[in-house]
Design an enzyme around this catalytic site. Structure first.
Site, short mmCIF file in Angstrom:
data_model
loop_
_atom_site.label_atom_id
_atom_site.label_comp_id
_atom_site.label_asym_id
_atom_site.label_seq_id
_atom_site.Cartn_x
_atom_site.Cartn_y
_atom_site.Cartn_z
CE LYS A 135 38.20 36.62 80.96
NZ LYS A 135 39.03 36.89 79.77
NE ARG A 140 39.59 38.14 71.89
CZ ARG A 140 39.54 37.54 73.07
NH1 ARG A 140 38.75 36.48 73.25
NH2 ARG A 140 40.25 37.95 74.09
CE1 TYR A 178 10.79 15.46 77.99
CE2 TYR A 178 12.68 16.25 79.26
CZ TYR A 178 11.31 16.25 79.00
OH TYR A 178 10.48 17.04 79.74
CG MET A 191 14.91 23.27 82.69
SD MET A 191 13.31 24.10 82.58
CE MET A 191 13.04 24.14 80.82
C1 LIG Z 1 40.26 36.20 79.98
C2 LIG Z 1 41.54 36.87 79.70
C3 LIG Z 1 42.68 36.53 80.43
C4 LIG Z 1 42.74 35.37 81.39
O1 LIG Z 1 42.81 34.18 80.61
P1 LIG Z 1 42.87 32.73 81.29
O2 LIG Z 1 43.07 31.83 80.12
O3 LIG Z 1 41.55 32.54 81.94
O4 LIG Z 1 43.99 32.74 82.24
C5 LIG Z 1 43.85 37.27 80.22
N1 LIG Z 1 43.86 38.28 79.31
C6 LIG Z 1 42.78 38.61 78.57
C7 LIG Z 1 42.89 39.71 77.57
C8 LIG Z 1 41.59 37.91 78.72
O5 LIG Z 1 40.53 38.22 77.97
#
Ligand SMILES: *Cc1c(COP(=O)(O)O)cnc(C)c1O
Length: 380
Positions: free
Chosen positions: A50, A144, A265, A318
């Site tokens: 992802k 969640r 800054y 930036m």
């Molecule tokens: C992002 C995610 C993972 C991978 O998690 P990592 O901590 O990056 O290994 C696995 N399962 C779900 C449901 C996730 O959202």
């Protein structure tokens, strides 16, 4: 770090136009995959790609993992699934973690994607609009996404499961990065109970941290993300995987600053001695956090030149980061010198610790202005 890594030196030909060059080593990703696969065995090891493969580029990363034998991929969004399918071709399974958004059946069909369904409403929508196999996500305590364990006992859902069993039953751990957190044991026990009722459905529990903690023993599929990309998954132990990215920035100007003068800054940094300050051509617009200087109890951020630390000074701007190069040879710290912002000396987690965040956020925030170089330290 692995001696074979391709990240020990800056790339041969960094782009002269970009302020900084990001190098991604597919060979390191492949070695990390093999390492995690060993740890997770006999479970199958999938790959979570992802957020553009944690910032490393889904089009390059997905086929590299496929070449290592990875047959199952997870993305968060449908649009990422479409990209993953285009990169992978037919064959591998691609699960979409964020489920089934309304009216996407056609995209799922065209790209042959599998949704991870997490509520009764979502299952009903999928059944009505697509009606093909899917994964079910059960929430065992993260609160969640996911079905409540009691949902699985509802007559309507039990009938639907009996009629068309999900291809995967998964849950997600809230605290696997802290192996001793009491919620871990409660989540594993809750998942075991569900599995005992549905023993024929393949199950998946482990993210990177859970694999490293050895919690894959009775599951069928592991889902590592961050550890593939070299990030720290479990705190308080040595990171068992190797770094995957290297970020080199060019010095565009140096300045001698007298004791008592300030830099940047807000004039937040005051020289405690006569100092040599170097400015590199990147900043928070590139995903290098404004807070990466450290402070407020956080460790100081730093860059490196041949293994020597160059502390960040003043606020990250930036498009500029200021580095304290006092004490390094004048002919080393000149306009055009390349310094390591992330790499063998400065880990992604060092940057994250200084910025008060996690390596995940640093990797997935890697900016679009960097020149990107993809290498493969395992290729002939
Ligand atoms: C992002 C995610 C993972 C991978 O998690 P990592 O901590 O990056 O290994 C696995 N399962 C779900 C449901 C996730 O959202």
């Amino acid at each position: 770090m692995d001696a074979r890594t391709g990240l020990l030196r800056p790339p041969e030909a960094p782009s002269p136009e970009a302020g900084a060059t990001l190098t991604i080593d597919l060979g390191a990703i492949r070695r990390n995959y093999r390492r995690l696969k060993e740890m997770a065995a006999p479970a199958e090891t999938a790959a979570v790609i992802k957020a553009d493969a944690y910032g490393c580029g889904i089009e390059a990363v997905a086929p590299a993992l496929q070449a290592e034998g990875c047959r199952t991929f997870f993305v968060a969004l449908v649009s990422e699934g479409v990209r993953a399918r285009a990169a992978l071709g037919d064959g591998p399974r691609i699960f979409v973690l964020n489920g089934y958004p309304p009216a996407c059946a056609e995209t799922y069909r065209k790209s042959d994607l599998l949704p991870v369904l997490g509520s009764i409403e979502e299952i009903a929508a999928w059944d009505a609009e697509a009606g093909t196999p899917a994964a079910f996500h059960v929430d065992t305590g993260m609160n969640r996404l996911g079905l409540h364990p009691s949902d699985l006992a509802r007559d309507d859902l039990a009938a639907s499961i009996a009629n068309r069993p999900p291809v995967l039953l998964m849950t997600h751990m809230a605290c696997a990065d802290e192996p001793r957190h009491p919620l871990n044991r409660r989540q594993i026990a809750a998942f075991d109970e569900i599995r005992a009722r549905l023993p024929e459905i393949p199950a998946s529990l482990a993210n990177s941290a859970a694999i490293i903690n050895g919690w894959t023993w009775n599951t069928d599929l592991a889902r590592p993300g961050i550890a593939l990309f070299g990030g720290r998954a479990v705190s308080g132990i040595e990171n068992p995987v190797e770094p995957v990215v290297r970020l080199d920035a060019r010095i565009i100007q140096t300045r001698r600053v007298r004791i008592g003068e300030t830099v940047g800054y807000g004039a937040t940094w005051t020289a405690q001695r006569d100092s040599l300050i170097a400015f590199v051509s990147m900043g928070y617009a590139d995903g290098y956090h404004r807070s990466a200087t450290g402070g407020d109890g956080r460790p100081a951020g730093f860059a490196a030149l041949d293994g020597r630390h160059l502390p960040l000074v003043g606020r990250v701007s930036m498009d500029l980061v200021a580095l304290d190069a006092t004490g390094l040879a004048d002919d080393e710290i000149v306009r055009g010198t390349t310094v390591e912002m992330i790499g063998p000396t400065v880990s992604v987690d060092d940057v994250a610790d200084a910025a008060g965040t996690i390596g995940y956020e640093i990797l997935t925030g890697l900016g679009q202005r960097y020149a990107r170089v993809v290498i493969d330290s395992e290729a002939g």
